[in-house]
Design a protein around this motif. Structure first.
Motif: not given
Length: 75
Positions: A2-6, A36-40
């Motif tokens: 997540a955007r906040d690093g979570q 599958v790696l998803k990142a903001d």
């Protein structure tokens, strides 16, 4: 990521300290070595690389990082 690093694994929050253990559990449960790696898009690249290293270290043979194309505007 997540955007906040979570961090999330299978839509469940996970902390970085237990990530490798949980990743190994997923491999054992599914028998699949693909993640599958998803990142903001605002997550720093270094964090993404650290997570990719953890994924590889846990035994995944392939990491897929999908990209999403912006839809072209209709005129």
């Amino acid at each position: 990521i997540a955007r906040d690093g979570q961090l999330f694994l299978q839509d469940k929050p996970v902390d970085k300290e237990t990530l490798k253990k949980e990743l190994r559990r997923v491999i054992l449960d599914t028998g699949d070595g693909v993640l599958v790696l998803k990142a903001d898009k605002f997550v720093p690249y270094g964090i993404v690389v650290d997570i990719m290293d953890a994924v590889k270290g846990a035994g995944f043979r392939k990491v897929i990082a999908p990209t999403i194309m912006e839809e072209e505007s209709v005129k």
